[in-house]
Design a protein around this motif. Structure first.
Motif, PDB file in Angstrom:
ATOM      1  N   LEU A 180     -40.200 -30.339 -25.998  1.00  0.00           N
ATOM      2  CA  LEU A 180     -41.352 -30.312 -25.370  1.00  0.00           C
ATOM      3  C   LEU A 180     -41.084 -30.019 -23.829  1.00  0.00           C
ATOM      4  N   ILE A 181     -40.173 -30.753 -23.306  1.00  0.00           N
ATOM      5  CA  ILE A 181     -39.497 -30.831 -21.993  1.00  0.00           C
ATOM      6  C   ILE A 181     -38.994 -29.478 -21.438  1.00  0.00           C
ATOM      7  N   ALA A 182     -38.277 -28.980 -22.387  1.00  0.00           N
ATOM      8  CA  ALA A 182     -37.444 -27.557 -22.368  1.00  0.00           C
ATOM      9  C   ALA A 182     -38.497 -26.683 -22.197  1.00  0.00           C
ATOM     10  N   PHE A 183     -39.708 -26.698 -22.959  1.00  0.00           N
ATOM     11  CA  PHE A 183     -40.752 -25.503 -22.906  1.00  0.00           C
ATOM     12  C   PHE A 183     -41.556 -25.618 -21.745  1.00  0.00           C
ATOM     13  N   THR A 184     -41.698 -26.946 -21.317  1.00  0.00           N
ATOM     14  CA  THR A 184     -42.315 -27.271 -19.794  1.00  0.00           C
ATOM     15  C   THR A 184     -41.601 -26.564 -18.774  1.00  0.00           C
ATOM     16  N   TYR A 185     -40.176 -26.632 -18.721  1.00  0.00           N
ATOM     17  CA  TYR A 185     -39.519 -26.324 -17.620  1.00  0.00           C
ATOM     18  C   TYR A 185     -39.475 -24.708 -17.807  1.00  0.00           C
ATOM     19  N   ILE A 186     -39.439 -24.019 -18.820  1.00  0.00           N
ATOM     20  CA  ILE A 186     -39.423 -22.576 -18.971  1.00  0.00           C
ATOM     21  C   ILE A 186     -40.851 -22.064 -18.425  1.00  0.00           C
ATOM     22  N   ILE A 187     -41.867 -22.711 -18.584  1.00  0.00           N
ATOM     23  CA  ILE A 187     -43.306 -22.315 -18.480  1.00  0.00           C
ATOM     24  C   ILE A 187     -43.461 -22.440 -16.848  1.00  0.00           C
TER      25      ILE A 187
ATOM     26  N   VAL B  63     -49.529 -29.721 -12.177  1.00  0.00           N
ATOM     27  CA  VAL B  63     -49.047 -29.071 -13.368  1.00  0.00           C
ATOM     28  C   VAL B  63     -47.750 -29.801 -13.980  1.00  0.00           C
ATOM     29  N   LEU B  64     -46.661 -30.265 -13.014  1.00  0.00           N
ATOM     30  CA  LEU B  64     -45.563 -30.874 -13.324  1.00  0.00           C
ATOM     31  C   LEU B  64     -45.757 -31.993 -14.045  1.00  0.00           C
ATOM     32  N   ILE B  65     -46.583 -32.943 -13.348  1.00  0.00           N
ATOM     33  CA  ILE B  65     -47.097 -34.204 -13.886  1.00  0.00           C
ATOM     34  C   ILE B  65     -47.736 -34.202 -15.125  1.00  0.00           C
ATOM     35  N   PHE B  66     -48.478 -33.194 -15.452  1.00  0.00           N
ATOM     36  CA  PHE B  66     -49.340 -33.027 -16.307  1.00  0.00           C
ATOM     37  C   PHE B  66     -48.796 -32.716 -17.681  1.00  0.00           C
ATOM     38  N   LEU B  67     -47.672 -31.866 -17.531  1.00  0.00           N
ATOM     39  CA  LEU B  67     -46.956 -31.264 -18.476  1.00  0.00           C
ATOM     40  C   LEU B  67     -45.887 -32.153 -18.965  1.00  0.00           C
ATOM     41  N   LEU B  68     -45.442 -33.033 -18.180  1.00  0.00           N
ATOM     42  CA  LEU B  68     -44.623 -34.112 -18.719  1.00  0.00           C
ATOM     43  C   LEU B  68     -45.221 -35.102 -19.172  1.00  0.00           C
ATOM     44  N   VAL B  69     -46.341 -35.374 -18.895  1.00  0.00           N
ATOM     45  CA  VAL B  69     -47.269 -36.461 -19.695  1.00  0.00           C
ATOM     46  C   VAL B  69     -47.347 -35.948 -21.074  1.00  0.00           C
ATOM     47  N   ILE B  70     -47.909 -34.612 -21.267  1.00  0.00           N
ATOM     48  CA  ILE B  70     -48.090 -33.914 -22.494  1.00  0.00           C
ATOM     49  C   ILE B  70     -46.836 -34.001 -23.196  1.00  0.00           C
ATOM     50  N   SER B  71     -45.746 -33.761 -22.641  1.00  0.00           N
ATOM     51  CA  SER B  71     -44.748 -33.515 -23.459  1.00  0.00           C
ATOM     52  C   SER B  71     -44.167 -35.203 -24.311  1.00  0.00           C
ATOM     53  N   PHE B  72     -44.623 -36.160 -23.562  1.00  0.00           N
ATOM     54  CA  PHE B  72     -44.480 -37.404 -24.256  1.00  0.00           C
ATOM     55  C   PHE B  72     -45.713 -37.781 -24.938  1.00  0.00           C
ATOM     56  N   ALA B  73     -46.565 -37.234 -25.023  1.00  0.00           N
ATOM     57  CA  ALA B  73     -48.005 -37.826 -25.522  1.00  0.00           C
ATOM     58  C   ALA B  73     -47.988 -37.075 -26.898  1.00  0.00           C
ATOM     59  N   LEU B  74     -47.597 -35.763 -26.908  1.00  0.00           N
ATOM     60  CA  LEU B  74     -47.966 -34.880 -28.311  1.00  0.00           C
ATOM     61  C   LEU B  74     -47.361 -35.527 -29.251  1.00  0.00           C
ATOM     62  N   PRO B  75     -45.987 -35.730 -29.256  1.00  0.00           N
ATOM     63  CA  PRO B  75     -45.183 -36.082 -30.276  1.00  0.00           C
ATOM     64  C   PRO B  75     -45.516 -37.473 -30.889  1.00  0.00           C
ATOM     65  N   ALA B  76     -46.444 -38.391 -30.179  1.00  0.00           N
ATOM     66  CA  ALA B  76     -46.788 -39.570 -30.649  1.00  0.00           C
ATOM     67  C   ALA B  76     -48.061 -39.374 -31.214  1.00  0.00           C
ATOM     68  N   PHE B  77     -48.860 -38.412 -30.932  1.00  0.00           N
ATOM     69  CA  PHE B  77     -50.185 -38.441 -31.525  1.00  0.00           C
ATOM     70  C   PHE B  77     -50.006 -36.900 -32.394  1.00  0.00           C
ATOM     71  N   ARG B  78     -49.947 -37.030 -33.639  1.00  0.00           N
ATOM     72  CA  ARG B  78     -49.839 -35.634 -34.065  1.00  0.00           C
ATOM     73  C   ARG B  78     -51.080 -35.470 -35.174  1.00  0.00           C
ATOM     74  N   ILE B  79     -51.565 -34.301 -35.174  1.00  0.00           N
ATOM     75  CA  ILE B  79     -52.533 -33.962 -36.076  1.00  0.00           C
ATOM     76  C   ILE B  79     -52.310 -33.935 -37.593  1.00  0.00           C
ATOM     77  N   THR B  80     -52.975 -34.546 -38.256  1.00  0.00           N
ATOM     78  CA  THR B  80     -52.937 -34.249 -39.796  1.00  0.00           C
ATOM     79  C   THR B  80     -54.002 -33.563 -40.362  1.00  0.00           C
ATOM     80  N   ILE B  81     -53.381 -32.397 -41.119  1.00  0.00           N
ATOM     81  CA  ILE B  81     -54.294 -31.531 -41.851  1.00  0.00           C
ATOM     82  C   ILE B  81     -54.336 -31.627 -43.307  1.00  0.00           C
ATOM     83  N   HIS B  82     -55.350 -32.122 -43.850  1.00  0.00           N
ATOM     84  CA  HIS B  82     -55.526 -32.522 -45.403  1.00  0.00           C
ATOM     85  C   HIS B  82     -55.681 -31.089 -46.116  1.00  0.00           C
TER      86      HIS B  82
END
Length: 430
Positions: free
Chosen positions: A14-21, A38-57
């Motif tokens: 996600l950090i690689a994706f953040t840098y490109i965007i 934008v920089l701070i928000f995207l870095l926070v999201i890069s660490f938050a998203l892998p920890a909170f995964r959506i489960t589709i039943h």
């Protein structure tokens, strides 16, 4: 520890994706406050998203009946169990995961020590103060050394020469850093950089954030009435200043002098704020990429009670039977949930009609593991596989190839581990 490494690897993507965007969409914009957000928000999201995964039943209906016939059919297949002979020593494979863990922790420790050394260096410099002054409630420490000015907390540190020759411009610059709380950003980016020390893109993102801080401070100085030419000459004169790098502070001197001078008179455009809307679909895509699907097998209501077909999942002699066994790695007695089968060929096949509910490399020592849910609350599990022939969510029939045997987990050699459960209770597959 393995969970942490997997989490860090996901954050790295996600950090690689953040840098490109950031480079493609926001880097050339003159709205420095927006770029900082934008920089701070995207870095926070890069660490938050892998920890909170959506489960589709997802519900999957299987029509045939299994629970009443599973044990009888497997027994009729004629599997004979023999266990490993006592005293047999099996070779333990090299633990590459342990090596990776040690390497990562060593790098993390070095980064933390490097930043602690930076804090210690700042405190050492502050002890050499020869004079103190106050400007707008901020303490200014005067040092005899030829050092580039910087701020630390709510203190400004600068040389005697700078104070008596250039104090108006330098103090105005450092006051903006303090008022806009750029020090908090530095704490955050240093933490992220320590966790991602192996990732070159995080070093580039840190450089971008520092540049945004300097752009904001430079613009603030000009807006306060400082002569632009005089301020630019001061920046140029500091190129030859001492280049001691302290990671926990923003130095007045910057190696990106050309960019700083170019951005001094550049004004932000209001439509640029619309670029923030671009982040919303990116977050949605990231959530979808890290979403996990959980399959729920629902018993069909056809009224048929046909005897389901059975196919032996793997032909081979059982090396370790179900029950209490001596663990070949720890050499301690423990419950062996399942059976280990000696390799005779590579292909594992589905025993009954079912749906693949899991096909991945978990953190429980199984290596590559596959789980198939059958009707009647029966599940069969296969590990440590070399690879998967079908993906999660794939319906399978008796005899369908599903995986290849391997040696990818906490294992002493290539084999097939097979275990079975009925109503979430472990049972002997034999």
């Amino acid at each position: 520890m393995k969970e942490l490494l997997i989490y860090i690897s996901h954050a790295t993507l996600l950090i690689a994706f953040t840098y490109i965007i950031y480079r493609l969409v926001f880097a050339r914009d003159a709205s420095h406050n927006m770029k900082r957000f934008v920089l701070i928000f995207l870095l926070v999201i890069s660490f938050a998203l892998p920890a909170f995964r959506i489960t589709i039943h997802k519900e999957v209906v299987i029509e045939n009946t299994l629970k009443e016939t599973a044990a009888a059919d497997a027994k009729a297949a004629g599997s004979t169990a023999t266990t490993t002979r006592p005293g047999t020593k099996e070779k333990t494979p090299f633990d590459w995961f342990m090596l990776a863990s040690i390497g990562y922790l060593a790098g993390l420790g070095a980064q933390i020590l490097f930043r602690l050394a930076g804090i210690r260096k700042v405190r050492t410099l502050m002890k050499r103060t020869v004079d103190r002054h106050y400007h707008e409630g901020i303490e200014v420490l005067i040092l005899p050394d030829d050092i580039p000015a910087f701020n630390f907390g709510r203190k400004i540190i600068m040389s005697q020469e700078d104070y008596y020759r250039n104090r108006d411009m330098i103090i105005a610059h450092e006051l903006i850093h303090i008022r806009q709380r750029h020090g908090i950003d530095l704490i955050f980016i240093n933490l992220v950089q320590a966790l991602q020390w192996f990732n070159p893109l995080i070093w580039l993102l840190r450089r971008e954030l520092i540049l945004v801080h300097e752009f904001s401070a430079d613009r603030g100085v000009i807006q306060n009435g400082i002569d632009v030419k005089k301020y630019q000459y001061l920046l140029i004169s500091k190129i030859a200043c001492s280049r001691d790098f302290i990671p926990v502070v923003n130095h007045f001197r910057s190696s990106d002098l050309r960019k700083r001078i170019r951005h001094m008179k550049k004004r932000p455009k209001r439509p640029a704020l619309l670029k923030l809307l671009f982040i919303i679909p990116l977050i949605s895509l990231a959530l979808a990429a890290f979403a996990q699907t959980e399959y729920v097998v629902v018993k069909g209501n056809t009224g048929k009670q046909e005897k389901e077909q059975f196919h032996m999942p793997y032909e081979g002699r059982i090396r370790r039977a179900y029950g209490k066994q001596i663990d070949p790695i720890s050499r301690a007695e423990r419950m062996h949930i399942g059976v280990d089968i000696i390799v005779t060929n590579d292909t594992v096949r589905a025993p009954y009609l079912g749906i693949v509910t899991y096909a991945a490399h978990p953190t429980d020592g199984y290596g590559n593991k596959m789980v198939i849910a059958h009707n009647g609350a029966v599940e069969t599990t296969y590990a440590p596989l070399a690879g998967f022939l079908v993906a999660e969510g794939t319906p399978v029939k008796p005899g369908d190839p599903i995986a290849l045997v391997g040696n990818t987990g906490r294992s002493t050699g290539k084999h097939l581990h097979l275990d079975c459960s009925i109503d979430a209770q472990s049972v002997d597959p034999a």
